[in-house]
Design a protein around this motif. Sequence first.
Motif, PDB file in Angstrom:
ATOM      1  N   LEU A 124       0.712  -1.327  -0.091  1.00 34.38           N
ATOM      2  CA  LEU A 124      -0.033  -0.113   0.254  1.00 34.38           C
ATOM      3  C   LEU A 124       0.814   1.321  -0.191  1.00 34.38           C
ATOM      4  O   LEU A 124       0.435   2.160  -0.656  1.00 34.38           O
ATOM      5  CB  LEU A 124      -0.884   0.095   1.203  1.00 34.38           C
ATOM      6  N   GLU A 125       2.109   1.422   0.799  1.00 34.90           N
ATOM      7  CA  GLU A 125       2.632   2.691   0.912  1.00 34.90           C
ATOM      8  C   GLU A 125       4.001   2.810  -0.244  1.00 34.90           C
ATOM      9  O   GLU A 125       4.006   3.874  -0.174  1.00 34.90           O
ATOM     10  CB  GLU A 125       3.160   2.686   2.351  1.00 34.90           C
ATOM     11  N   SER A 126       3.971   1.921  -0.812  1.00 35.75           N
ATOM     12  CA  SER A 126       5.145   2.010  -2.004  1.00 35.75           C
ATOM     13  C   SER A 126       4.477   1.891  -3.295  1.00 35.75           C
ATOM     14  O   SER A 126       5.459   1.985  -4.363  1.00 35.75           O
ATOM     15  CB  SER A 126       6.331   0.840  -1.592  1.00 35.75           C
ATOM     16  N   GLY A 127       3.127   1.947  -3.354  1.00 32.15           N
ATOM     17  CA  GLY A 127       2.597   2.434  -4.596  1.00 32.15           C
ATOM     18  C   GLY A 127       2.121   1.158  -5.557  1.00 32.15           C
ATOM     19  O   GLY A 127       1.457   1.201  -6.581  1.00 32.15           O
ATOM     20  N   GLY A 128       2.219  -0.136  -4.862  1.00 37.34           N
ATOM     21  CA  GLY A 128       1.546  -1.244  -5.593  1.00 37.34           C
ATOM     22  C   GLY A 128       0.060  -1.224  -5.627  1.00 37.34           C
ATOM     23  O   GLY A 128      -0.687  -1.557  -6.645  1.00 37.34           O
ATOM     24  N   LEU A 129      -0.762  -0.942  -4.334  1.00 42.09           N
ATOM     25  CA  LEU A 129      -2.041  -0.921  -4.474  1.00 42.09           C
ATOM     26  C   LEU A 129      -2.684   0.069  -3.905  1.00 42.09           C
ATOM     27  O   LEU A 129      -1.946   0.759  -2.763  1.00 42.09           O
ATOM     28  CB  LEU A 129      -2.543  -2.397  -3.797  1.00 42.09           C
ATOM     29  N   ARG A 176      -8.288  -2.080   4.466  1.00 47.81           N
ATOM     30  CA  ARG A 176      -7.110  -0.955   4.835  1.00 47.81           C
ATOM     31  C   ARG A 176      -6.860  -0.100   3.564  1.00 47.81           C
ATOM     32  O   ARG A 176      -6.598  -0.938   2.350  1.00 47.81           O
ATOM     33  CB  ARG A 176      -5.848  -1.695   5.197  1.00 47.81           C
ATOM     34  N   LYS A 177      -6.397   1.191   3.398  1.00 52.88           N
ATOM     35  CA  LYS A 177      -6.325   1.924   2.110  1.00 52.88           C
ATOM     36  C   LYS A 177      -4.855   2.573   2.335  1.00 52.88           C
ATOM     37  O   LYS A 177      -4.619   2.692   3.570  1.00 52.88           O
ATOM     38  CB  LYS A 177      -7.441   2.839   2.042  1.00 52.88           C
ATOM     39  N   ARG A 178      -4.422   2.987   1.195  1.00 50.56           N
ATOM     40  CA  ARG A 178      -3.118   3.712   1.236  1.00 50.56           C
ATOM     41  C   ARG A 178      -3.257   5.054   1.836  1.00 50.56           C
ATOM     42  O   ARG A 178      -4.123   5.773   1.726  1.00 50.56           O
ATOM     43  CB  ARG A 178      -2.575   3.932  -0.041  1.00 50.56           C
ATOM     44  N   GLY A 179      -2.489   5.236   2.899  1.00 50.86           N
ATOM     45  CA  GLY A 179      -2.378   6.512   3.622  1.00 50.86           C
ATOM     46  C   GLY A 179      -3.458   6.906   4.517  1.00 50.86           C
ATOM     47  O   GLY A 179      -3.294   7.580   5.333  1.00 50.86           O
TER      48      GLY A 179
END
Length: 182
Positions: A124-129, A176-179
Amino acid sequence: MTIWTHLAQHSFEETPRLFLRPPLITDLAAFHELASDPQNVTYIFPAQASREESLHLWTHAFLKHPLGTWVLEDPHEHRLIGVIRLEKIQESLRQAEVGYFLHKKYWGQSLMAEALSHLCQILLESGGLESLSLQVHLENTASQRVAQKAGFELLRQFKGSDRYSRKMRDYLEFRRKRGRYE
């Protein structure tokens, strides 16, 4: 970068207490030990009665498409103790559902929460999903605790058909979502 290249770059990971790696055919004995005990797989799939059933399941559900599947390996015993797998990957929406199971010998040690938290951070935090979700049987309180420890928040409760028994059961969905969280 696509989701698939991102997953490929993170096929091998390490947490303070675990190695996370792709599934191998050499994991079959440990998988069969885990999968043949109904306590280990109560909420996942029917217990595998024979090594042949385990081979079929291991091959078709885990070895056939290894990207997005991580074996949790005990670094001292060098054997499979659990699995985390992405399912229902939606490339265009950059989201997936996550599932997991762990050998009962390792329950209560927060190992699954550790592995899941680590993978969520990477995915999530490095841009994959953009988001991950998981569904838990209402009575599976241990899995609910894992989800919450890994930063998932309860999204909704619903009734659904169990994929094996076809009986209606109560489920909880976590996301759970990014950010940020929903």
